[in-house]
Design a protein around this motif. Structure first.
Motif, mmCIF file in Angstrom:
data_model
loop_
_atom_site.group_PDB
_atom_site.id
_atom_site.type_symbol
_atom_site.label_atom_id
_atom_site.label_comp_id
_atom_site.label_asym_id
_atom_site.label_seq_id
_atom_site.Cartn_x
_atom_site.Cartn_y
_atom_site.Cartn_z
ATOM 1 N N ALA A 85 -33.125 17.801 -29.064
ATOM 2 C CA ALA A 85 -33.468 18.336 -27.745
ATOM 3 C C ALA A 85 -32.779 17.483 -26.694
ATOM 4 O O ALA A 85 -32.279 16.396 -26.999
ATOM 5 N N GLU B 75 -26.073 10.743 -28.829
ATOM 6 C CA GLU B 75 -26.612 10.252 -30.102
ATOM 7 C C GLU B 75 -28.129 10.439 -30.128
ATOM 8 O O GLU B 75 -28.697 10.958 -31.085
ATOM 9 N N ARG B 76 -28.766 10.049 -29.034
ATOM 10 C CA ARG B 76 -30.218 10.132 -28.959
ATOM 11 C C ARG B 76 -30.698 11.580 -28.968
ATOM 12 O O ARG B 76 -31.604 11.944 -29.717
ATOM 13 N N GLN C 220 -31.095 1.958 -23.366
ATOM 14 C CA GLN C 220 -32.330 1.856 -24.159
ATOM 15 C C GLN C 220 -33.511 1.410 -23.297
ATOM 16 O O GLN C 220 -34.624 1.906 -23.439
ATOM 17 N N ARG C 221 -33.221 0.491 -22.401
ATOM 18 C CA ARG C 221 -34.272 -0.035 -21.532
ATOM 19 C C ARG C 221 -34.796 1.056 -20.596
ATOM 20 O O ARG C 221 -35.997 1.168 -20.348
ATOM 21 N N GLU D 268 -27.592 -1.382 -23.915
ATOM 22 C CA GLU D 268 -28.878 -2.047 -23.717
ATOM 23 C C GLU D 268 -29.632 -1.447 -22.524
ATOM 24 O O GLU D 268 -30.836 -1.202 -22.587
ATOM 25 N N GLY E 79 -40.376 6.106 -20.670
ATOM 26 C CA GLY E 79 -41.249 6.637 -21.721
ATOM 27 C C GLY E 79 -40.618 7.822 -22.430
ATOM 28 O O GLY E 79 -41.297 8.604 -23.077
ATOM 29 N N GLY E 80 -39.304 7.947 -22.342
ATOM 30 C CA GLY E 80 -38.592 9.048 -22.996
ATOM 31 C C GLY E 80 -37.381 9.406 -22.176
ATOM 32 O O GLY E 80 -37.103 8.751 -21.159
ATOM 33 N N LEU E 81 -36.636 10.401 -22.610
ATOM 34 C CA LEU E 81 -35.521 10.892 -21.794
ATOM 35 C C LEU E 81 -35.242 12.340 -22.171
ATOM 36 O O LEU E 81 -35.043 12.662 -23.336
ATOM 37 N N CYS F 159 -34.754 4.307 -21.162
ATOM 38 C CA CYS F 159 -35.550 5.247 -21.965
ATOM 39 C C CYS F 159 -36.961 4.699 -22.165
ATOM 40 O O CYS F 159 -37.948 5.431 -22.106
ATOM 41 N N ARG F 160 -37.033 3.398 -22.391
ATOM 42 C CA ARG F 160 -38.331 2.773 -22.631
ATOM 43 C C ARG F 160 -39.179 2.786 -21.359
ATOM 44 O O ARG F 160 -40.355 3.127 -21.380
ATOM 45 N N ARG G 263 -30.395 13.247 -32.283
ATOM 46 C CA ARG G 263 -31.455 12.788 -33.187
ATOM 47 C C ARG G 263 -32.774 13.446 -32.803
ATOM 48 O O ARG G 263 -33.596 13.763 -33.662
ATOM 49 N N ALA G 264 -32.975 13.674 -31.502
ATOM 50 C CA ALA G 264 -34.229 14.291 -31.036
ATOM 51 C C ALA G 264 -34.228 15.798 -31.270
ATOM 52 O O ALA G 264 -35.280 16.417 -31.329
#
Lengths: 493, 248
Positions: free
Chosen positions: B133, B126-127, B74-75, B71, B81-83, B77-78, B130-131
């Motif tokens: 990059a 994982e992120r 994710q917070r 959690e 505004g990205g990572l 990253c939000r 998916r990106a």
């Protein structure tokens, strides 16, 4: 866990109610021009009920939503980083088609391609189509797209009879020119900020042949092109001008106009055949059938640089001199969907992608402003690789880009080295547009800032739209990177 | 110029993590600082956030608390505004003698150096996968190259971290993600304070510079300073029947 951002503010207290989203929905979502992307939690509902479910889920989790159709806007109009991406491409049913009246009712994810392929053999064609057949009707309505016939028939909104719009609350509003007329004129062209279309009713255009009579007209400079187009406004059904953006001085803005006209009833002796989908489709191969079109962009890629594109534009102009004035026939799809000739051509612009810069200028000012823009490109040594001129007219939609004048669309390659210079240059070009009372188009935009938006749409118009947004979407659940960029940073971040 | 716009540093309150974070924020990279000690983080953020826009965001978190990682990740990253970059710099090295067999102490070592790294780098991999990059940086150690008598569990977790990072590299490297293993020798940080006889000791500034340079170049395994690569090659080559007689 505690977040200790300094200093604590009301914004952070709101942030505390934000709940996580399942990571298996996380995807990288691209602007069509691939010069921008965002990581989003993507949902793809296929029914109105499921769509409502996504809105309810977003509300429960305290998250924002960006609506997205086929993702064909060049810039960040369908992106929203780290929030929910609502992809509507699976809501793709044609709900009703009447071949006698030419009235069609569709779900928002139906594409222009789906639409013309259903209608053409009955003798109908979408009244307004963009340069590609892949956008969704929902996306086209949200952007209120125009075609090469804008000066004659207006934007697509002028042909929408009615639509149903789901607000973030889940309520569905039926809108037409009588019922909820305000919302009708605000949501068409409202770039997905008021609600999500769940059905759109559109009136198609009667055609009597699958062919158009196409006449190329070479023009030696910008002034000649604009006056040549102006002279043909009342007789041509479609007009579009290509410009060699590398030409300078007396040849600045030289190019080629294509005029296309519908064939009148009875003019095509084999209309039933020319109207067949098979005879409209773009060819799948090139080089005399030896190579599939899907590899074309790879051949283009080494050529997407200044010297090669200069040569390509020069050769294209020279060959246009030979074609000039010779009328020939072309299928509707061939003429309308030029951008689909080379599938995936945008990838030739990778790794940085491309942006399109399109501005709309009142007719009397157009030559001066476009000339100024092309000169700015030369001064900055950032020539556009493709330039396209179209003629437009004014319309009644609130956030419209339409006006009585011309537009010039310029494609620019983006690289990590030129990015800053390119954005600075577009700011220079924006200034010329605003001074001339010109306008911009959200489907193409990547560079506009908040104060520029107010200058071209007027404070009053922006305020009226934001009032409507507050009524339809009180929690500002619907957002995009574009919205945040041009309307400031609302509530978030 | 740094190739990242947003970064996340776990273990940012002191040592290499703090210095890496300092350089990232200074270089225009919006950085989330994660560590257990909120007061130390806040102090750093005050130092980094001298101008607007704010470059450092602060999140107090104990890496032993695995459950809150997904959690929080994710917070962050939000909020960023990205990572684009994650650096796992949290770690502990307990002072023990040759007679110490303290399992609860070892559990803390495993948790901070390895389990915490897995908890943070899993969602990052994982992120980023998916990106297509992103850059993942893990701080291992030359200690992980050989099991030494002086600190069995520390050597083991650093070896485990290096192997985990290698596996991540093999898993998401093909998707466009850079996974960088840093193997520093002794660095002058709070972790090594009071220790004597530290060979080829480098400053925390030198270490941070080396870490960011390796990450920007998307290297696989980097020794800091570089001469450790040769030294450790020799050390790794010593046969076990000789090594066990040595006083390493």
């Amino acid at each position: 866990m505690s977040a200790l951002h300094q200093p604590a503010s009301a914004g952070q207290r709101r942030r505390a109610s934000v709940q996580p989203l399942p990571s298996d929905h996380l995807e990288r979502v691209w602007a069509w021009g691939m010069s921008a992307s965002a990581m989003e939690y993507v949902y793809r509902p296929s029914t109105v009920e499921a769509l409502r479910g996504v809105f309810e889920f977003a509300k429960k989790q305290g998250r924002k939503i960006a609506l997205r159709g086929a993702g064909r806007s060049y810039g960040d109009a369908s992106l929203l980083a780290e929030e929910i991406g609502l992809d509507l491409t699976r809501m793709r049913r044609i709900l009703d088609w009447n071949p006698t009246t030419g009235i069609v009712r569709v779900e928002p994810g139906v594409t222009i391609r789906d639409l013309w392929q259903v209608a053409i053999e009955d003798g109908w064609w979408p009244p307004v189509v963009p340069g590609t057949m892949h956008p969704t009707i929902g996306g086209c309505a949200s952007m209120n797209i125009h075609g090469k016939n804008n000066y004659r028939v207006g934007p697509i909104g002028d042909h929408i009879r009615e639509f149903e719009l789901m607000l973030p609350s889940g309520a569905i509003k039926r809108c037409n020119r009588e019922q909820n007329a305000d919302l009708f004129y605000a949501a068409i062209g409202g770039f997905g900020m008021l609600g999500c279309f769940t059905s759109i009713t559109l009136a198609l255009k009667r055609i009597y042949s699958g062919h158009l009579a196409v006449t190329p007209i070479a023009t030696p400079n910008l002034g000649a092109m604009l006056s040549e187009m102006e002279a043909r406004l009342d007789r041509a059904d479609y007009l579009v001008g290509w410009i060699d953006c590398f030409a300078k001085a007396g040849s600045l803005g030289r190019g080629l106009i294509h005029q296309a006209d519908h064939l009148r009833e009875g003019a095509d002796p084999s209309a039933a055949q020319s109207l067949r989908v098979e005879n409209q489709e773009l060819p799948e191969t090139f080089m005399w059938g030896l190579a599939p079109r899907s590899i074309m962009w790879r051949l283009m890629k080494p050529m997407v640089n200044n010297p090669c594109m200069k040569a390509v534009n020069w050769v294209k102009y020279l060959s246009s001199l030979r074609q000039s004035g010779k009328t020939h026939t072309q299928s509707h799809a061939e003429f309308a969907f030029l951008l689909d000739y080379v599938p995936g051509w945008k990838r030739a612009y990778l790794p940085g992608g491309l942006i399109q810069y399109q501005s709309f200028i009142p007719a009397p000012e157009a030559e001066r402003v476009f000339r100024g823009q092309l000169e700015v490109c030369h001064q900055n040594r950032l020539p556009a690789y493709l330039g396209v001129v179209k003629r437009h007219r004014a319309d009644d939609f609130w956030m419209t880009h339409g006006l009585d004048g011309f537009s010039l669309a310029l494609d620019f390659k983006v690289t990590r080295y030129n990015r800053e210079r390119l954005w600075a240059m577009t700011a220079q070009m924006n200034k010329l547009v605003i001074e001339a009372g010109g306008r911009f188009y959200f489907a193409k935009d990547s560079t506009l800032s908040g104060d520029q938006l107010h200058s071209f749409l007027s404070e009053d118009r922006v305020k009226r739209f934001l009032d409507m947004k507050r009524r339809c979407d009180p929690d500002t659940m619907l957002q995009t990177e574009l919205y945040k960029r041009v309307f400031g940073q609302p509530a978030l971040r | 110029m740094l190739p990242w716009k947003t970064a996340l540093v776990v273990g940012a309150s002191s040592g290499m993590g703090a210095e890496v974070a300092r350089r990232l924020t200074k270089g225009g990279c919006k950085t989330a600082l994660v560590a257990r000690r909120a007061d130390a983080l806040t102090k750093l953020a005050e130092e980094f956030n001298t101008a607007t826009p704010v470059m450092a965001l602060v999140f107090a978190h104990d890496v032993a608390n695995l459950a809150e990682v997904p959690e929080l990740f994710q917070r962050i990253c939000r909020d960023l505004g990205g990572l684009d970059l994650i650096v796992y710099a949290a770690g502990v090295m307990p002072r023990i003698t040759d007679e110490t067999y303290d399992t609860s102490l070892d559990a803390v070592t495993i948790s901070a150096n390895l389990t915490g790294a897995v908890a943070w780098l899993n969602p990052a991999a994982e992120r980023f996968g998916r990106a297509g990059a992103g850059t993942i940086v893990g701080i291992g150690s030359v200690a992980g190259d050989r099991g030494r008598r002086g600190n069995p569990v520390y050597c083991a977790v650093k070896a485990g971290l290096a192997t985990y990072l290698e596996a991540l590299r093999n898993r998401v490297g093909r998707l466009g993600v850079a996974v960088v293993t840093i193997k520093p020798g002794p660095v002058d940080t709070p972790m090594t304070q009071g220790l004597t006889k530290l060979p080829m000791l480098i400053s925390v500034e030198q270490a941070a510079e080396g870490i960011l340079r390796a990450a920007a170049a998307r290297k696989s395994v980097v020794y800091l300073p570089g001469k450790w690569r040769l030294v450790m090659w020799v050390v790794r080559s010593i046969p076990s029947f000789i090594f066990k007689k040595l006083n390493f």
